[in-house]
Design an enzyme around this catalytic site. Sequence first.
Site, PDB file in Angstrom:
ATOM      1  N   GLY A  10       0.818  -1.205   0.000  1.00 28.12           N
ATOM      2  CA  GLY A  10       0.000   0.000   0.000  1.00 28.12           C
ATOM      3  C   GLY A  10       0.846   1.247   0.000  1.00 28.12           C
ATOM      4  N   GLY A  12      -0.626   4.399   0.020  1.00 25.19           N
ATOM      5  CA  GLY A  12      -1.417   5.552   0.471  1.00 25.19           C
ATOM      6  C   GLY A  12      -0.719   6.221   1.636  1.00 25.19           C
ATOM      7  N   ALA A  14      -0.878   5.842   4.829  1.00 23.81           N
ATOM      8  CA  ALA A  14      -0.377   4.965   5.889  1.00 23.81           C
ATOM      9  C   ALA A  14       0.900   4.247   5.449  1.00 23.81           C
ATOM     10  CB  ALA A  14      -1.444   3.959   6.284  1.00 23.81           C
ATOM     11  N   ASP A 210      -8.781  -5.573  -0.160  1.00 21.91           N
ATOM     12  CA  ASP A 210      -7.916  -6.738  -0.444  1.00 21.91           C
ATOM     13  C   ASP A 210      -7.126  -7.192   0.790  1.00 21.91           C
ATOM     14  OD1 ASP A 210      -8.790  -5.720  -2.838  1.00 21.91           O
ATOM     15  OD2 ASP A 210      -6.816  -5.535  -3.765  1.00 21.91           O
ATOM     16  N   THR A 243     -17.018  17.269   1.187  1.00 20.00           N
ATOM     17  CA  THR A 243     -16.328  17.292   2.468  1.00 20.00           C
ATOM     18  C   THR A 243     -17.087  18.027   3.570  1.00 20.00           C
ATOM     19  OG1 THR A 243     -14.414  18.135   3.631  1.00 20.00           O
ATOM     20  CG2 THR A 243     -14.945  19.245   1.601  1.00 20.00           C
ATOM     21  N   ARG A 275     -20.811  12.371  12.360  1.00 17.99           N
ATOM     22  CA  ARG A 275     -21.391  11.875  11.101  1.00 17.99           C
ATOM     23  C   ARG A 275     -22.568  10.942  11.286  1.00 17.99           C
ATOM     24  NH1 ARG A 275     -15.875  11.151   7.664  1.00 17.99           N
ATOM     25  NH2 ARG A 275     -15.664  13.396   7.435  1.00 17.99           N
ATOM     26  N   ARG A 378     -16.342   7.168  13.420  1.00 18.55           N
ATOM     27  CA  ARG A 378     -15.118   7.973  13.269  1.00 18.55           C
ATOM     28  C   ARG A 378     -15.454   9.442  13.154  1.00 18.55           C
ATOM     29  NH1 ARG A 378     -12.113  10.162   8.822  1.00 18.55           N
ATOM     30  NH2 ARG A 378     -13.545   9.297   7.268  1.00 18.55           N
ATOM     31  N   SER A 383      -8.960  10.321  10.293  1.00 21.44           N
ATOM     32  CA  SER A 383      -8.422   9.168   9.586  1.00 21.44           C
ATOM     33  C   SER A 383      -7.065   9.452   8.958  1.00 21.44           C
ATOM     34  CB  SER A 383      -9.399   8.721   8.507  1.00 21.44           C
ATOM     35  OG  SER A 383      -8.770   7.815   7.667  1.00 21.44           O
TER      36      SER A 383
HETATM   37  C1  FAD Z   1     -13.678  11.035  -0.805  1.00 19.50           C
HETATM   38  C2  FAD Z   1     -12.960  10.855   0.502  1.00 19.50           C
HETATM   39  C3  FAD Z   1     -12.642  11.950   1.274  1.00 19.50           C
HETATM   40  C4  FAD Z   1     -11.995  11.782   2.491  1.00 19.50           C
HETATM   41  N1  FAD Z   1     -11.672  12.895   3.232  1.00 19.50           N
HETATM   42  C5  FAD Z   1     -10.994  12.742   4.395  1.00 19.50           C
HETATM   43  C6  FAD Z   1     -10.592  13.881   5.144  1.00 19.50           C
HETATM   44  O1  FAD Z   1     -10.801  15.034   4.756  1.00 19.50           O
HETATM   45  N2  FAD Z   1      -9.919  13.679   6.307  1.00 19.50           N
HETATM   46  C7  FAD Z   1      -9.646  12.416   6.771  1.00 19.50           C
HETATM   47  O2  FAD Z   1      -9.024  12.287   7.826  1.00 19.50           O
HETATM   48  N3  FAD Z   1     -10.002  11.325   6.057  1.00 19.50           N
HETATM   49  C8  FAD Z   1     -10.663  11.461   4.887  1.00 19.50           C
HETATM   50  N4  FAD Z   1     -11.008  10.342   4.172  1.00 19.50           N
HETATM   51  C9  FAD Z   1     -10.547   9.025   4.631  1.00 19.50           C
HETATM   52  C10 FAD Z   1      -9.053   8.865   4.348  1.00 19.50           C
HETATM   53  O3  FAD Z   1      -8.724   9.529   3.157  1.00 19.50           O
HETATM   54  C11 FAD Z   1      -8.665   7.404   4.193  1.00 19.50           C
HETATM   55  O4  FAD Z   1      -9.176   6.643   5.250  1.00 19.50           O
HETATM   56  C12 FAD Z   1      -7.133   7.243   4.180  1.00 19.50           C
HETATM   57  O5  FAD Z   1      -6.554   8.137   3.275  1.00 19.50           O
HETATM   58  C13 FAD Z   1      -6.760   5.816   3.855  1.00 19.50           C
HETATM   59  O6  FAD Z   1      -5.378   5.737   3.668  1.00 19.50           O
HETATM   60  P1  FAD Z   1      -4.646   4.331   3.565  1.00 19.50           P
HETATM   61  O7  FAD Z   1      -3.219   4.631   3.385  1.00 19.50           O
HETATM   62  O8  FAD Z   1      -5.066   3.483   4.703  1.00 19.50           O
HETATM   63  O9  FAD Z   1      -5.267   3.637   2.271  1.00 19.50           O
HETATM   64  P2  FAD Z   1      -5.399   4.121   0.739  1.00 19.50           P
HETATM   65  O10 FAD Z   1      -5.064   5.519   0.525  1.00 19.50           O
HETATM   66  O11 FAD Z   1      -6.730   3.649   0.295  1.00 19.50           O
HETATM   67  O12 FAD Z   1      -4.267   3.286   0.010  1.00 19.50           O
HETATM   68  C14 FAD Z   1      -4.337   1.891  -0.136  1.00 19.50           C
HETATM   69  C15 FAD Z   1      -3.106   1.428  -0.865  1.00 19.50           C
HETATM   70  O13 FAD Z   1      -3.083   0.009  -0.869  1.00 19.50           O
HETATM   71  C16 FAD Z   1      -2.777  -0.466  -2.151  1.00 19.50           C
HETATM   72  N5  FAD Z   1      -3.416  -1.772  -2.311  1.00 19.50           N
HETATM   73  C17 FAD Z   1      -4.668  -2.139  -2.001  1.00 19.50           C
HETATM   74  N6  FAD Z   1      -4.880  -3.427  -2.303  1.00 19.50           N
HETATM   75  C18 FAD Z   1      -3.722  -3.890  -2.820  1.00 19.50           C
HETATM   76  C19 FAD Z   1      -3.290  -5.138  -3.336  1.00 19.50           C
HETATM   77  N7  FAD Z   1      -4.098  -6.197  -3.417  1.00 19.50           N
HETATM   78  N8  FAD Z   1      -2.024  -5.241  -3.784  1.00 19.50           N
HETATM   79  C20 FAD Z   1      -1.183  -4.184  -3.758  1.00 19.50           C
HETATM   80  N9  FAD Z   1      -1.537  -2.987  -3.294  1.00 19.50           N
HETATM   81  C21 FAD Z   1      -2.786  -2.844  -2.819  1.00 19.50           C
HETATM   82  C22 FAD Z   1      -3.306   0.588  -3.103  1.00 19.50           C
HETATM   83  O14 FAD Z   1      -2.606   0.552  -4.313  1.00 19.50           O
HETATM   84  C23 FAD Z   1      -3.037   1.866  -2.323  1.00 19.50           C
HETATM   85  O15 FAD Z   1      -1.743   2.334  -2.585  1.00 19.50           O
HETATM   86  C24 FAD Z   1     -11.658  10.488   2.938  1.00 19.50           C
HETATM   87  C25 FAD Z   1     -11.957   9.388   2.160  1.00 19.50           C
HETATM   88  C26 FAD Z   1     -12.616   9.566   0.967  1.00 19.50           C
HETATM   89  C27 FAD Z   1     -12.988   8.345   0.175  1.00 19.50           C
END
Ligand code: FAD
Length: 564
Positions: A10, A12, A14, A210, A243, A275, A378, A383
Site C-alpha cells: 500500500g 497511500g 499509511a 484486499d 467534504t 457523522r 469515526r 483518519s
Molecule cells: C472522498 C474521501 C474523502 C476523504 N476525506 C478525508 C478527510 O478530509 N480527512 C480524513 O481524515 N479522512 C478522509 N477520508 C478518509 C481517508 O482519506 C482514508 O481513510 C485514508 O486516506 C486511507 O489511507 P490508507 O493509506 O489506509 O489507504 P489508501 O489511501 O486507500 O491506500 C491503499 C493502498 O493500498 C494499495 N493496495 C490495495 N490493495 C492492494 C493489493 N491487493 N495489492 C497491492 N496494493 C494494494 C493501493 O494501491 C493503495 O496504494 C476520505 C476518504 C474519501 C474516500
Amino acid sequence: MELHDIVIVGGGLAGLRAAIEAAESNKNVSIAIVSKVYPIRSHSVCAEGGTAAALRENDSPELHAWDTVKGADFLADQDAVELFCKLAPKEILRLDNWGCPWNRTEDGKIAQRPFGGHSVPRTVFAADRVGLHETHTLYERTLMYENITYYNEYFTTNLVVEDDCVKGLTAIDLRTGELVLFNAKAIILATGGAGRIYDFTTVSHIVTGDGIAIAYRNGVPLKDMEFFQFFPVGLIPSGIGITEAARGEGGYLRNRFGERFMKKYAPQMMELAPRDIVTRAVATEIREGRGFKGPYGDYVVLDLTHLGEEKINERLPLIREMCIKFANVDPVEAPVPIRPIAHYTMGGIDTNMWCETKINGLFAVGECACISIHGANRLGSNSTTECLVFGAIAGKRAVTFCENKQFKRIPSKVYENEEKRLFDELLGKEGDESVGQIKKEMQTTMDGKVGVFRNEKDLLNALKKIKELKMRFNQIQIVDKGRQFNTDMISAIELSFMLDLAEVITMGALKRTESRGGHFREDYPERDDKNWLRHSLAYYSTDGPTFSYKPVTITKWQPVERKY
Ligand SMILES: Cc1cc2nc3c(=O)[nH]c(=O)nc-3n(C[C@H](O)[C@H](O)[C@H](O)COP(=O)(O)OP(=O)(O)OC[C@H]3O[C@@H](n4cnc5c(N)ncnc54)[C@H](O)[C@@H]3O)c2cc1C
C-alpha cells in the site's frame, strides 16, 4: 524472488508514512512498497477536508481524545486514542517541514477549521485537497531514501504464513502477468478500506478491501466490521463526497421546506454534529417525505450560497468544480442535491495500538486496520491523522522486529500452489456467471439491506443473498485469458475479497443487537452497554465467519449518553 526486510503493501498515506519512518530508523533495512496502483493514485489523494490535531492554546490532546471517544460512542480503545491525540500535533509539523502547503492564518500560523464532533476548530487543511497534498509530500520524501524500492502496479494476492509467522507474500506484476514471490521478515498491510462493497460510495474503484480479506483468510480476526461509516453528504448522482469542510466553513443542510432540520437532531452542533447523527438525520428527512423528488431518488440539499463566491473559491475550490462538473449546479448560486453515502471502513484487521496483529511480523495500519480509535463512529479528519501517527509507529515497530532476524525459507510449493490457484483455476474459469453482475448484486444488497438503518429481516435476507453470490462466484467466466494487465481477472479477485467482507459485515450487524454509532438497528434502537460494550472479532472458516468478542479498553472516560 524479491528479498526485502520489510514489505509494505500500500502506497497511500499509511504505507508511505510507515516507509519513511522505517527508512529513517535504520539505513540498512531494505524496504519495499508494493502497490496495485501508482502510490499517488491511492484513495488517500481524495481526502478533501483535513487532518485533525490539537495545536492551539484553546485545545489539548486530552480534549481531542475526549471528542474522539465520545464520537466513537465509547467503543474506541481509550489507551490507543490517548496515544493518537498526543502524537498527532508532531505529525502536522513534520509534514509542514517536509513541504505540505497547509493553509495559514493571517499571522502565519497553521490554519484550522471546524469539523463535525470536534469541540474546537482543530482540522488542519490545504484548501479542500488535503489528501492530494499530503500524499505528494510523503511520496516525494520517500524518494530521498535509497533503501526504499517501489513495486508499482503489483497486485498482492496472498501472504505466506507458517507457524504463526509471516514469511512473505505473492503479487502479480500487472505489466507482465508474472506471479512474484516476496520474501520478507516483516510485512505491513496498508491497503485501505473496502467501501466498494457498496454501490453508492465516495471511495475510488480500487478500494476493495484486499488486505483485510487476505489477513482474514490467513487467520487474523477482523474487528468491529459491522461499523461501516455512512457519510451524510454524497453528491447525486455521482456519489462524490462533499467534504465536511463545506459545513465547517458554514454550509447548511435544508429539506424541501427550506428548514435547517439539524436543529431537531443536534440543536447545539447542528450541521457539525458527528457523522452518524447527521447521516441519520438526512436519511430520516428523506424517509419521512421531507426531501425533494429527483430522477435518482429523493434527496435534501447542502446550501452554501450564503458563504459567497470569494470564500468558496478560497476554501472549497474543488467542491465548487465538482458540483459544476458532476451535478451541473454551481454552489455559489444554488443548493446542491445530496443524500447519505457509504464512506469509511471503521472495522478492519485486528491490531493492538502498536499495529501488531496476532501473526508474528505482520502489521496493519491505516484504513485496513482496526486499532481501534474510531470505535463505532469515526470523527471526520481523524483518519488521515491516524495514517500518519500509526504509520510512523508501524514503520518503527517493523524495523525493531527485523533486528537480529534471519529470512525464513519459503518452500517452492507455496509459489506453485498460488500460481495454480490463480492461473489454472481462476483464469481458467469458463462458467456462465459474470463478475460485473455479481458485483452489482452484492452492492445493491449492501446498499438496500446493510445501510444506515438495519433490521433482522433485511440482514437475514442480505446474508442469504451474499451466500448465494459466493456460490455463483464459483461459476464465473474470465473472458480475457491473457497475462498482461488482465483487469478482468483482477476484478474477479477483488470481488472474491469483497464477498468475504460483505458476509462478515452483514453477520456482525445481525449479531449486534443494539444501536451504537454508525450501526443502527431499528429493532434494537438503544445502545446496550451491559451486553455490547465490546469489540466483535470475526474469524475465517470455510463455512463463513465465526464470532467472538473482547472488552473495550477504558482509561478515563466512562460511557455517558451522547448529546450534541
Ligand atoms: C472522498 C474521501 C474523502 C476523504 N476525506 C478525508 C478527510 O478530509 N480527512 C480524513 O481524515 N479522512 C478522509 N477520508 C478518509 C481517508 O482519506 C482514508 O481513510 C485514508 O486516506 C486511507 O489511507 P490508507 O493509506 O489506509 O489507504 P489508501 O489511501 O486507500 O491506500 C491503499 C493502498 O493500498 C494499495 N493496495 C490495495 N490493495 C492492494 C493489493 N491487493 N495489492 C497491492 N496494493 C494494494 C493501493 O494501491 C493503495 O496504494 C476520505 C476518504 C474519501 C474516500
